[in-house]
Scaffold this motif. Structure first.
Motif, PDB file in Angstrom:
ATOM      1  N   UNK A  42      24.190 -17.991  25.624  1.00  0.00           N
ATOM      2  CA  UNK A  42      24.274 -16.930  26.637  1.00  0.00           C
ATOM      3  C   UNK A  42      24.397 -17.523  28.043  1.00  0.00           C
ATOM      4  N   UNK A  94      27.396 -16.726  30.663  1.00  0.00           N
ATOM      5  CA  UNK A  94      27.125 -16.337  32.055  1.00  0.00           C
ATOM      6  C   UNK A  94      27.833 -17.266  33.038  1.00  0.00           C
ATOM      7  N   UNK A 152      31.590 -13.450  34.701  1.00  0.00           N
ATOM      8  CA  UNK A 152      30.497 -13.748  33.772  1.00  0.00           C
ATOM      9  C   UNK A 152      30.426 -12.743  32.626  1.00  0.00           C
ATOM     10  N   UNK A 205      27.915 -10.976  29.880  1.00  0.00           N
ATOM     11  CA  UNK A 205      26.527 -10.674  29.543  1.00  0.00           C
ATOM     12  C   UNK A 205      26.514  -9.951  28.203  1.00  0.00           C
ATOM     13  N   UNK A 206      25.743 -10.435  27.272  1.00  0.00           N
ATOM     14  CA  UNK A 206      25.591  -9.690  26.023  1.00  0.00           C
ATOM     15  C   UNK A 206      24.194  -9.101  25.902  1.00  0.00           C
ATOM     16  N   UNK A 207      23.221  -9.763  26.492  1.00  0.00           N
ATOM     17  CA  UNK A 207      21.858  -9.270  26.399  1.00  0.00           C
ATOM     18  C   UNK A 207      21.594  -8.276  27.522  1.00  0.00           C
ATOM     19  N   UNK A 208      20.767  -7.275  27.239  1.00  0.00           N
ATOM     20  CA  UNK A 208      20.395  -6.325  28.282  1.00  0.00           C
ATOM     21  C   UNK A 208      18.875  -6.338  28.469  1.00  0.00           C
ATOM     22  N   UNK A 213      26.361 -17.460  39.270  1.00  0.00           N
ATOM     23  CA  UNK A 213      26.354 -17.383  37.809  1.00  0.00           C
ATOM     24  C   UNK A 213      25.737 -18.638  37.194  1.00  0.00           C
ATOM     25  N   UNK A 253      22.613 -19.229  34.840  1.00  0.00           N
ATOM     26  CA  UNK A 253      22.870 -19.833  33.525  1.00  0.00           C
ATOM     27  C   UNK A 253      21.864 -20.942  33.237  1.00  0.00           C
ATOM     28  N   UNK A 281      18.559 -19.501  32.428  1.00  0.00           N
ATOM     29  CA  UNK A 281      18.553 -18.997  31.050  1.00  0.00           C
ATOM     30  C   UNK A 281      18.491 -20.130  30.034  1.00  0.00           C
ATOM     31  N   UNK A 309      19.543  -5.089  34.249  1.00  0.00           N
ATOM     32  CA  UNK A 309      20.726  -4.280  33.944  1.00  0.00           C
ATOM     33  C   UNK A 309      21.394  -3.729  35.205  1.00  0.00           C
ATOM     34  N   UNK A 357      23.394  -6.585  36.667  1.00  0.00           N
ATOM     35  CA  UNK A 357      24.617  -6.755  35.864  1.00  0.00           C
ATOM     36  C   UNK A 357      25.651  -5.702  36.213  1.00  0.00           C
ATOM     37  N   UNK A 376      29.444 -11.527  45.102  1.00  0.00           N
ATOM     38  CA  UNK A 376      28.019 -11.253  44.876  1.00  0.00           C
ATOM     39  C   UNK A 376      27.292 -12.581  44.767  1.00  0.00           C
TER      40      UNK A 376
END
Lengths: 408, 408
Positions: free
Chosen positions: A263, A267, A272, A274-277, B260, B264, B267, B278, B281, B305
């Motif tokens: 992930x 990103x 970018x 994004x798959x996770x919320x 980003x 990343x 993460x 969210x 995003x 951004x």
């Protein structure tokens, strides 16, 4: 007149070391090796019946009862052509008395027993079932690894669904892709108490398809190259060892780190991905805290989350911890009554939606807020499973006329 | 008797190339260089009054009217000690007739004109104002870069608030940190029409502090080392050129890519660190689509951004596009009436909350859903600004008694 027909089912697999990026988009050759756990077909599967018949006009395919076009030069056409080629080379050329099935058109009917809305990729189990049913129809004397080379050309991760247990997709180095194939690291029987809890997460955003997303990452992420060259090779070695040693703590650490890194490179893509919320993030926070408590007690990590190209969490854990984890999830993500299929009898007939939720001693409950009903739409409990299965006539999806049966 | 007192204000800065990771946690030496835009003190600032007086018992500090302990060996104590050392070495040792202010205890009162709830880091402007007021009090004949070395030891990014305009923090190589300092890439006057829109995003999750978070990244992220060695150095060169060329398209591309990548590597940390939610995003999705339309029209990117260690978005754009962007944001993130301070008169007295929102031609409105009121709690419109300011007596925060004035 003889009927040439076969039915097979194939499992879903969920990667611990993620596949993200192709070095050859036509042959579907990956930029790095990957590794997955095959899930039990008793719960999630694709089933496919294939029939070869000289009276058929051309190759046709029905998916969940709806006909899908087999596009010239497309992935489906490639898989069927490759299977026919194997039939010819491995059977008909060597045994001239065998019927020339490779020259007959095929009708193929496929069915997934899990709804599309569950957000589980069906292409892996689907292409694995297709290849398995044709291999059976054609009586091919070839290994699952050979079949995996063909399934890979349908959908990359499909190659890993040709085996049960713990499966590596070795990226290979040859330009023709003949060494980019799946191998079994360990069978289901090696570590049968690896269970999986799939948290189906609601999403109001249309995600980026993995096919286009991964190529954007290849083209724009500066971090991906480092991941490919310097991170994944060692992780493949380390997680294989963890599996062979049945070392859940190490297995979990690597699985979570690799989900995070997949992930992270998504990103690092422009724009970018994004798959996770926020729900996915909250589930991570719960598992991180659950492991923190467990590690503090000297028990090591007890759960591993992993996320594919969508917001759903898959939580791997040992059988003995599943009930506790289901209760933990239900506490923060209330479920509708009757929504949980308790296939392993964890709750002995009691409704999980009414579960009070056990309190894990020392767990900091403030790591996530309680969400509204529906944030996690459903929970699916399954476990590590076996590879593709040959099914009997009673399971056929094609009627005597060679067309899909109406599903009752 | 003479009163030795000075008041200064200092600006907030928002990085385009992010600082994340220390190679020396005591001296606050970063693992990579970074670059920021200084925002206008007319809108966001910290103001600090410092007084040296032999009758004071010991050094004391008040922040927004509340006394804060100056811990021995802490960052605040280090900054004050370093400033006293400079006073002694640069002034008193060279000009023996100057008063020995370095031996007097100080009283310091500091005030931020933006609420903590806005989620804007006040440590950068706060330490810059502290160092600036002491430099003025002590009449130090030193450059802002020299002061930046001291501010850096209070809070890393504070060093960049010692200059206006576009500011690089050069990581340096010396173990004592004397070459880890801020330099001005270009003054505010070079590119005055760079504006910033801060979207204050509501968050119900307590985030990871940047101090602890960045060190976890240093310790656990395999990707961070690649970023440090192979990505940031070139980006520093490229964005400096973009600024000098006033090339907004390039400036925006690099700024977004680096935001980003910072998130990343966060993460890619164990356990993973998430700062964006969210809503963050969704704002990214709007800006990506806004730029897509603009690029398709041959105009290049019009907005960039960037996100720090929290969910707030800062959107950089040229002055001419701010109104359009405010309307776009308000359309998806409805605002409460009277919540937007229209300091540049974009809406000529009309309430932005009642804005219908212009439709950007060709904009795909489905890239984000419309959120509820409060998802974006507020919008702050500002622009590139100048460096620390010496303020007059009417701005002093200390009363004649040397204690903080009661703020009206």
């Amino acid at each position: 007149m003889a009927v040439y027909q076969a039915t097979a089912s194939a499992p879903v697999n969920i990667a611990c070391i993620k596949y993200w990026g192709k070095r050859d988009t036509k042959l579907i050759l990956p930029t790095n090796s990957s590794l997955s756990v095959t899930l039990d077909q008793d719960h999630l599967r694709s089933t496919t019946t294939s029939r070869a018949d000289p009276s058929f006009k051309h190759d046709r395919l029905w998916l969940n009862g709806e006909e899908e076009e087999i596009k010239d030069g497309g992935r489906m056409a490639t898989c069927i052509a490759e299977m026919k080629r194997l039939r010819k080379e491995e059977v008909e050329d060597k045994q001239p008395n065998e019927p020339k099935l490779s020259t007959y058109p095929v009708h193929i009917a496929s069915f997934n027993n899990f709804p599309t809305a569950a957000g589980l990729a069906s292409s892996a189990s689907g292409f694995a079932a297709l290849v398995s049913s044709l291999a059976q129809l054609y009586q091919l004397p070839v290994s699952p690894s050979t079949l995996s080379v063909i399934a890979r050309q349908g959908s990359g991760s499909a190659c890993r669904s040709l085996f049960g247990g713990f499966v590596a997709w070795e990226q290979g180095t040859k330009p023709d892709g003949s060494d980019s194939l799946a191998v079994q690291v360990a069978p289901q029987s090696h570590w049968p108490d690896i269970h999986a809890l799939i948290c189906v997460v609601s999403d109001d955003k249309k995600g980026t398809s993995s096919t286009s997303g991964m190529q954007r990452t290849v083209e724009t992420s500066p971090l991906l190259q480092h991941r490919i060259k310097h991170v994944v090779p060692q992780r493949m070695v380390d997680i294989s060892k963890a599996i062979l040693d049945r070392d859940f703590d190490a297995f979990a650490a690597i699985t979570m780190a690799d989900s995070n890194q997949f992930h992270a490179v998504a990103l690092d893509t422009e724009p970018p991905i994004f798959y996770m919320n926020d729900v996915s993030r909250a589930i991570i926070a719960l598992i991180v805290e659950y492991n923190r408590v467990s590690v503090a007690k000297g028990l090591g990590r007890k759960a591993a989350y992993t996320y594919d190209a969508g917001p759903n969490a898959v939580i791997y854990t040992k059988k003995e911890n599943v009930k506790e984890i289901v209760e933990l999830i239900v506490k923060y993500f209330p479920q509708k009554e009757g929504s949980f299929k308790d296939v392993f009898g964890l709750f002995g007939g009691a409704d999980v939606a009414k579960s009070e939720g056990s309190v894990v001693e020392g767990f900091n409950e403030a790591v996530a807020k309680k969400f509204e009903v529906g944030a996690v739409k459903g929970l699916i409990h399954t476990k590590v499973g076996d590879g593709p299965r040959a099914l009997g006539k009673e399971e056929t999806l094609l009627g005597d006329d060679g067309f899909p049966k109406t599903l009752a």
